[in-house]
Design a protein around this motif. Structure first.
Motif, PDB file in Angstrom:
ATOM      1  N   MET A   1      84.042  79.653 -66.594  1.00  0.00           N
ATOM      2  CA  MET A   1      84.365  78.990 -65.327  1.00  0.00           C
ATOM      3  C   MET A   1      84.909  80.024 -64.355  1.00  0.00           C
ATOM      4  O   MET A   1      85.721  80.869 -64.737  1.00  0.00           O
ATOM      5  N   LYS A   2      84.448  79.972 -63.096  1.00  0.00           N
ATOM      6  CA  LYS A   2      84.926  80.883 -62.057  1.00  0.00           C
ATOM      7  C   LYS A   2      85.437  80.080 -60.873  1.00  0.00           C
ATOM      8  O   LYS A   2      84.861  79.048 -60.522  1.00  0.00           O
ATOM      9  N   ASN A   3      86.530  80.594 -60.245  1.00  0.00           N
ATOM     10  CA  ASN A   3      87.139  79.852 -59.136  1.00  0.00           C
ATOM     11  C   ASN A   3      86.450  80.080 -57.804  1.00  0.00           C
ATOM     12  O   ASN A   3      86.731  79.394 -56.825  1.00  0.00           O
ATOM     13  N   LEU A   4      85.530  81.076 -57.746  1.00  0.00           N
ATOM     14  CA  LEU A   4      84.777  81.345 -56.521  1.00  0.00           C
ATOM     15  C   LEU A   4      83.285  81.193 -56.802  1.00  0.00           C
ATOM     16  O   LEU A   4      82.860  81.073 -57.956  1.00  0.00           O
ATOM     17  N   ARG A   5      82.523  81.238 -55.736  1.00  0.00           N
ATOM     18  CA  ARG A   5      81.076  81.131 -55.884  1.00  0.00           C
ATOM     19  C   ARG A   5      80.528  82.433 -56.473  1.00  0.00           C
ATOM     20  O   ARG A   5      80.922  83.530 -56.063  1.00  0.00           O
ATOM     21  N   VAL A   6      79.630  82.325 -57.456  1.00  0.00           N
ATOM     22  CA  VAL A   6      79.067  83.501 -58.097  1.00  0.00           C
ATOM     23  C   VAL A   6      78.197  84.251 -57.088  1.00  0.00           C
ATOM     24  O   VAL A   6      77.459  83.654 -56.300  1.00  0.00           O
ATOM     25  N   CYS A   7      78.322  85.564 -57.081  1.00  0.00           N
ATOM     26  CA  CYS A   7      77.565  86.366 -56.112  1.00  0.00           C
ATOM     27  C   CYS A   7      76.135  86.602 -56.598  1.00  0.00           C
ATOM     28  O   CYS A   7      75.788  86.334 -57.760  1.00  0.00           O
ATOM     29  N   ASN A   8      75.284  87.170 -55.708  1.00  0.00           N
ATOM     30  CA  ASN A   8      73.878  87.405 -56.046  1.00  0.00           C
ATOM     31  C   ASN A   8      73.734  88.346 -57.232  1.00  0.00           C
ATOM     32  O   ASN A   8      72.926  88.125 -58.150  1.00  0.00           O
ATOM     33  N   ASP A   9      74.516  89.426 -57.210  1.00  0.00           N
ATOM     34  CA  ASP A   9      74.389  90.425 -58.267  1.00  0.00           C
ATOM     35  C   ASP A   9      74.753  89.843 -59.625  1.00  0.00           C
ATOM     36  O   ASP A   9      74.019  90.031 -60.606  1.00  0.00           O
ATOM     37  N   CYS A  10      75.892  89.117 -59.694  1.00  0.00           N
ATOM     38  CA  CYS A  10      76.314  88.543 -60.978  1.00  0.00           C
ATOM     39  C   CYS A  10      75.326  87.497 -61.462  1.00  0.00           C
ATOM     40  O   CYS A  10      75.034  87.402 -62.673  1.00  0.00           O
ATOM     41  N   HIS A  11      74.804  86.708 -60.540  1.00  0.00           N
ATOM     42  CA  HIS A  11      73.830  85.683 -60.925  1.00  0.00           C
ATOM     43  C   HIS A  11      72.601  86.335 -61.533  1.00  0.00           C
ATOM     44  O   HIS A  11      72.081  85.893 -62.585  1.00  0.00           O
ATOM     45  N   ASN A  12      72.137  87.416 -60.908  1.00  0.00           N
ATOM     46  CA  ASN A  12      70.959  88.131 -61.411  1.00  0.00           C
ATOM     47  C   ASN A  12      71.263  88.795 -62.751  1.00  0.00           C
ATOM     48  O   ASN A  12      70.453  88.772 -63.683  1.00  0.00           O
ATOM     49  N   TRP A  13      72.456  89.372 -62.866  1.00  0.00           N
ATOM     50  CA  TRP A  13      72.873  90.055 -64.100  1.00  0.00           C
ATOM     51  C   TRP A  13      72.919  89.089 -65.279  1.00  0.00           C
ATOM     52  O   TRP A  13      72.469  89.404 -66.373  1.00  0.00           O
ATOM     53  N   ILE A  14      73.453  87.864 -65.053  1.00  0.00           N
ATOM     54  CA  ILE A  14      73.575  86.893 -66.144  1.00  0.00           C
ATOM     55  C   ILE A  14      72.186  86.459 -66.625  1.00  0.00           C
ATOM     56  O   ILE A  14      71.985  86.215 -67.830  1.00  0.00           O
TER      57      ILE A  14
ATOM     58  N   ARG B   1      80.158  77.820 -64.526  1.00  0.00           N
ATOM     59  CA  ARG B   1      80.494  76.861 -63.468  1.00  0.00           C
ATOM     60  C   ARG B   1      81.307  77.577 -62.406  1.00  0.00           C
ATOM     61  O   ARG B   1      82.436  77.992 -62.656  1.00  0.00           O
ATOM     62  N   ASP B   2      80.708  77.744 -61.241  1.00  0.00           N
ATOM     63  CA  ASP B   2      81.441  78.361 -60.139  1.00  0.00           C
ATOM     64  C   ASP B   2      81.999  77.275 -59.227  1.00  0.00           C
ATOM     65  O   ASP B   2      81.965  76.081 -59.571  1.00  0.00           O
ATOM     66  N   SER B   3      82.512  77.645 -58.083  1.00  0.00           N
ATOM     67  CA  SER B   3      83.137  76.674 -57.191  1.00  0.00           C
ATOM     68  C   SER B   3      82.133  75.743 -56.544  1.00  0.00           C
ATOM     69  O   SER B   3      82.519  74.765 -55.892  1.00  0.00           O
ATOM     70  N   TYR B   4      80.818  76.024 -56.724  1.00  0.00           N
ATOM     71  CA  TYR B   4      79.816  75.217 -56.058  1.00  0.00           C
ATOM     72  C   TYR B   4      79.048  74.320 -57.013  1.00  0.00           C
ATOM     73  O   TYR B   4      78.824  73.157 -56.729  1.00  0.00           O
ATOM     74  N   ARG B   5      78.657  74.860 -58.194  1.00  0.00           N
ATOM     75  CA  ARG B   5      77.818  74.082 -59.098  1.00  0.00           C
ATOM     76  C   ARG B   5      77.778  74.716 -60.483  1.00  0.00           C
ATOM     77  O   ARG B   5      78.444  75.733 -60.723  1.00  0.00           O
ATOM     78  N   PHE B   6      76.983  74.119 -61.371  1.00  0.00           N
ATOM     79  CA  PHE B   6      76.767  74.672 -62.703  1.00  0.00           C
ATOM     80  C   PHE B   6      75.467  75.483 -62.719  1.00  0.00           C
ATOM     81  O   PHE B   6      74.489  75.125 -62.066  1.00  0.00           O
ATOM     82  N   HIS B   7      75.527  76.528 -63.508  1.00  0.00           N
ATOM     83  CA  HIS B   7      74.340  77.364 -63.737  1.00  0.00           C
ATOM     84  C   HIS B   7      74.104  77.419 -65.244  1.00  0.00           C
ATOM     85  O   HIS B   7      74.954  77.905 -65.995  1.00  0.00           O
ATOM     86  N   HIS B   8      72.952  76.934 -65.659  1.00  0.00           N
ATOM     87  CA  HIS B   8      72.578  76.991 -67.076  1.00  0.00           C
ATOM     88  C   HIS B   8      71.559  78.124 -67.247  1.00  0.00           C
ATOM     89  O   HIS B   8      70.392  78.000 -66.844  1.00  0.00           O
TER      90      HIS B   8
END
Length: 1030
Positions: free
Chosen positions: A984-997, A1011-1018
């Protein structure tokens, strides 16, 4: 030996010695057996052998030797003796001798005989004697009136007074004083008093204080206080009785302040006070709560030496009982030489009213030891004491005593008994007792309304309310609040509005007690406009009504309005109570106005609420919601004793301020200390667990809810849906939703939002349609969820259709978040031109809205970060730099990015570039390995998307390692390959981290849920459920 008449007449006449009834005949005969009386008529005679016996009365000739004949003085002495002894039989025998001996025409003897009959309440013989008297002088009438008043035969006084006036006998001041005293009963009307007053003036006694003293007292007792004041002011000469009559009259008629001022005038005039005047003025101080002045008068009582007077002590006990100084009340009571029933009753009532029920019952036992019988007021107070502590057996004993003493017909006793059965027994037993009472007592109906209201039984409450009116009883200012409160509790606003109409028809629409409950009802159900109108029509300064309005605003999150109303209340001179202060502090907590909250707290301390529980709880909530952890704990520790609200203030406050771990710690402490946990506690704890994606602890809390039965509540299911949705377990959220028997709007919104947050747009839209078909009306939250869902699945037309339906179909005015959703829908679909046109058509200018945000929330870092990032994305570096400088100048610090992951029931938190973790070196070493493997299959780091060229050159690469990368790396190190990683993250995930994951999920073959501050990412197998749109 026989004495001559002359020798008797020349002998000195001694007053008749007072003897007891048993000694009278013996004494009298023994003293007079040698006396001779010269009179030619026949006389009663007493034989020496028969002294002391009624049989000794004989009528014999004058010539008989050894016999004594009675004269005028003898009869007077005999009658005086009968008057003292109460021997009406002997008086009648003597009356017979008088008739035979010719003394029935003697005025003095007949006058005394009439007094004897009056004293024995034998009015028939008294009237006969009066009618047969040859001459009745003023002295006779005055003595007669006095005797009748003494025997409380007051109605006879007026008729005899009229007879006296008919005989042309002019009354004197004593006559009028006696007649006025006879008028004090309820049977004598005001018109009779006015007629007597007229005669007083006509005979020249209008300014005579002997006559006017009882006249003032009489007018005051009959409620004509202005007339009493006129008589008082017309007196040129007054004694202390005059002042006492006027002061007590003012006190008894609700003119307490005038009573006190008049006492001051009396004191300054040098008039010697009496104990009774102190009793009256102390009572005045008690009635108007002028307790400080009452204490000063207590000192004056000591000075004059009246501290031992029973009725003065009774007044002082009442004073100190009312001002909550029961120690002083008990001390005065203990020092009293002569306690009466009033003494006990006063202190028992004071103890019972202050909740010292056991002391009250103990004092009742002392009262019985003093052989004093309680009156109905005492029994009522004792029954209330029993009801408050659940002493049902003792209450039944008192009920038995009330039956034997014939008190059960007393309406106060009936009310107290019913209250006892309501509080100490079941409502059915109370109802059975109610059916045995007199139905004309509206108090009993009100008690039953309260009883069923406490059970939330609106049907039976309404039945009681209807039946009382069928029986011909009109609801009063206590009836309406009872039924209205029940409507408030069960949410029956429609019925409450109908009763409100009846309130207006019966003339109680301006009653402060009724209005305060109406304001509470409307404000709690969201009809704040009607509540405001009721408050605005109130003329009286009623703090309860104002605090109800303040609390209503605060409960509906209208915190600014609550504080404005609080300030207006103080401006109008209405002193706030503890509820007003606590509601205002709660409003400050709602808007995180820490400084204003501290100021209000200071005001509450000045007003004497330094240890008030409700204010302490509100203050804990204020500090907790403002994130001031140390201050919150410090304030919490000062509360003694604490209740579950105190604990809930910490749990909910920390959860709302983002201190989720602290919230869960407090929740654990509550369970450890055995503190009662309610639905509000569970809701806050589940929310904290959800926001930390701590599904394990969330499931543990869910288990506790099942054990305590709270899982069956709709509110419980709602928070659990949110929990499982936020923790990434959408299937569990769906199961909880489907198992609900009693869904509400919140339930549907939670599930729709859950689907939307997980990118399941089609499921969210389908559920939205089901919600409408089920008869539920969408609200603002619903449309945020469904519009977000449309954005995720790029349903442009559907999203715009839903947006239009807000205003067209549901009369909902779109808010900023709804406009943002539409812009997001258009932007994600690549319709940038349409998005720009939509932005231009918005009723709020975007730039002005941004400036307004900075004005409204100058201390919120999120506002500055949002604007800064927006400017950076569009390459407006100067605007971005100005925003950052403004943030720095104002001393606003950015909330740092933070990520959490749970490993074996322990939550691990990471910041950007964090090296404080015990396994930091191992984490960074393994992160390098992952980065190389990701780079091998095409990952390229995008570190500087929000930095300008100069910053890219100056930036330390290690500071760009975001917290989610560290959390995921630690999870890969420690968790089994079969366990999905939940971060869980308290801020919105950035482009780089999203791509890295995405790359990490592929190379490690792991399911990663972020789960960032905006939505869930599976994440799984190199792709994300958001399809790179978030």
């Amino acid at each position: 030996m026989i004495l001559s008449r002359a020798s008797f007449l020349n002998a000195p006449i001694q007053p008749f010695p007072r003897k007891s009834a048993t000694d009278f005949s013996k004494y009298f005969c023994g003293k007079l057996r040698l006396a001779a009386f010269g009179n030619s008529a026949s006389f009663p005679v007493f034989d020496e052998e028969d002294e002391g016996s009624p049989k000794g009365y004989e009528t014999k000739g004058v010539s008989n030797y050894g016999q004594i004949y009675a004269n005028h003085q003898t009869y007077l002495w005999l009658l005086e003796g009968y008057l003292s002894s109460g021997s009406v039989i002997d008086a009648k025998k003597l009356h017979g001798r008088m008739l035979k001996s010719g003394f029935d025409r003697d005025n003095a003897i007949c006058s005394r005989l009439a007094e004897v009959y009056v004293a024995q309440s034998d009015l028939g013989y008294a009237c006969q004697v009066i009618d047969e008297m040859p001459d009745r002088d003023l002295l006779f009438w005055n003595n007669l009136f006095f005797g009748l008043i003494k025997k409380r035969l007051t109605t006879m006084v007026l008729s005899l007074f009229s007879k006296m006036l008919a005989e042309k006998i002019d009354p004197d001041e004593v006559t009028f004083a006696n007649v006025l005293r006879a008028c004090s009963g309820d049977r004598i009307g005001h018109h009779n008093v006015k007629q007597i007053h007229t005669k007083i003036i006509r005979h020249g006694f209008g300014t005579n204080y002997v006559v006017c003293n009882p006249l003032i007292d009489l007018y005051a007792k009959k409620g004509y206080i202005d007339t009493a004041k006129n008589v008082f002011q017309g007196l040129t000469m007054r004694d202390n009785v005059t002042w006492v009559a006027m002061i007590s009259g003012l006190s008894q008629n609700g003119h307490e302040k005038e009573s006190i001022l008049l006492f001051s005038e009396m004191h300054n005039s040098g008039i010697v006070p009496t104990p009774y005047v102190f009793s009256s003025v102390i009572s005045s101080c008690t009635k108007i709560s002028s307790f400080e002045l009452g204490e000063q008068l207590h000192s004056l009582i000591h000075k004059w030496g009246f501290s031992s007077e029973t009725f003065v002590c009774n007044a002082l006990v009442t004073l100190y009982s009312r001002c909550c100084n029961l120690c002083s009340a008990e001390r005065i009571f203990s020092k009293m030489d002569n306690r009466d029933g009033v003494s006990y009753n006063t202190l028992i009532s004071g103890l019972a009213q202050k909740g010292l029920s056991e002391k009250a019952l103990q004092l009742y036992e002392n009262m019985q030891s003093d052989a004093l019988k309680p009156d109905s007021v005492t029994i009522a107070s004792l029954l209330s004491a029993c009801a408050s502590i659940g002493a049902f057996v003792k209450g039944l004993q008192l009920h038995s005593y009330a039956i034997k003493a014939g008190m059960c017909v007393d309406i106060i006793i009936e009310g107290s008994l019913l209250d006892l059965y309501v509080k100490c027994s079941d409502v059915e037993t109370a109802h059975e007792f109610f059916l045995t009472t007199e139905k004309e007592n509206v108090v009993l109906w009100n008690v039953m309304l309260v009883a069923y209201g406490q059970l939330g039984d609106l049907h039976e409450s309404l039945n009681i309310f209807s039946q009382m009116q069928i029986h011909g009883l009109r609801p009063n200012q206590y009836t309406y609040p009872s039924i209205l409160r029940t409507c408030t509790v069960v949410g029956a606003l429609d019925l409450g509005e109908q009763i409100h109409s009846q309130v207006v028809k019966t003339g109680f629409q301006l009653n402060v007690y009724v209005c305060s409950v109406l304001i509470d009802m409307y404000s709690k159900h969201g009809d704040l406009e009607t509540a405001e109108k009721i408050l605005s029509r109130l003329n009286e300064k009623d703090v309860v009504s104002w605090t109800a309005m303040i609390a209503g605003y605060a409960q509906h999150d209208l915190f600014d309005e609550a504080l404005k109303t609080f300030e207006e209340m103080l401006h109008r001179g209405i002193q706030s109570d503890n509820i007003g202060f606590s509601s205002a502090i709660s409003a400050c907590a709602g808007i995180q106005a820490i400084n204003q909250g501290r100021q209000i707290h200071g005001q509450s301390i000045v007003c004497g609420y330094s240890t008030d529980l409700s204010i302490g709880n509100a203050l804990v909530c204020l500090y907790a919601r403002c994130g001031l952890i140390t201050e919150a704990y410090s304030t919490f520790e000062k509360i003694n004793p604490k209740d579950n609200v105190s604990w809930n203030a910490l749990v909910s406050g920390f959860a709302q301020s983002g201190n989720y771990e602290e919230s869960l710690k407090v929740f654990s402490k509550m369970n450890e200390y055995g503190v009662e946990v309610n639905m509000f506690t569970y809701g806050s704890a589940v929310s904290a667990a959800a926001n930390t994606t701590n599904i394990t602890q969330g499931q543990q809390i869910h288990g506790k809810m099942i054990k305590t039965g709270y899982n069956l509540e709709p509110e419980a299911s709602n928070v659990l849906i949110t929990l499982y949705s936020k923790c990434g377990s959408l299937d569990d959220a769906k199961s909880e939703f489907l198992e609900m028997n009693d869904k509400n709007e919140i339930s549907w919104n939670a599930m729709i939002t859950g689907y939307s947050q997980h990118g399941c747009g089609e499921e969210a839209i389908k559920l939205f349609e089901e919600m409408k078909q089920s008869g539920y009306t969408p609200n603002y939250v619903t449309f945020v969820g469904v519009l977000t869902a449309c954005s995720h699945v790029r349903l442009v037309d559907k999203g715009l259709e839903y947006f239009k339906s807000m205003s067209q179909d549901y009369s909902l005015v779109p808010r900023a978040e709804h406009y943002a959703c539409v812009v997001d829908i258009l932007g994600r679909a690549g319709l940038l031109t349409r998005a720009l046109e939509f932005i231009k058509s918005m009723p709020i200018e975007p730039d002005s809205m941004q400036r307004k945000l900075l004005e409204l929330e100058p201390e919120d870092s999120a506002t500055y970060v949002l604007l800064s990032n927006m400017y950076a994305v569009y390459g407006k570096w100067d605007d971005r730099n100005r925003t950052r400088k403004l943030m720095k100048d104002r001393g606003v610090k950015k909330v740092p990015g933070r990520s959490w992951i749970e490993i074996k029931n322990t939550v691990h938190a990471f910041f950007v570039g964090d090296r404080l973790h015990p396994r930091a070196d191992e984490i960074y070493e393994y992160l390098d390995v992952i980065n190389k493997r990701a780079a091998d299959i095409g990952y390229v780091q995008d570190r500087y998307s929000l930095l300008n060229d100069l910053e890219q050159e100056q930036k330390d690469p290690s500071t760009c390692i975001h917290s989610e990368k560290l959390a995921i790396t630690f999870g890969l190190l420690t968790l089994s390959n079969k366990v999905p990683l939940r971060v869980m993250k308290n801020l919105r995930v950035c482009n780089d981290c999203h791509n890295w994951i995405k790359f990490v999920s592929k190379i490690c073959n792991r399911d990663i849920i972020v789960r960032d501050s905006y939505r869930f990412h599976h994440f799984g197998e190199g792709v994300c459920s958001c399809k790179d749109h978030w």
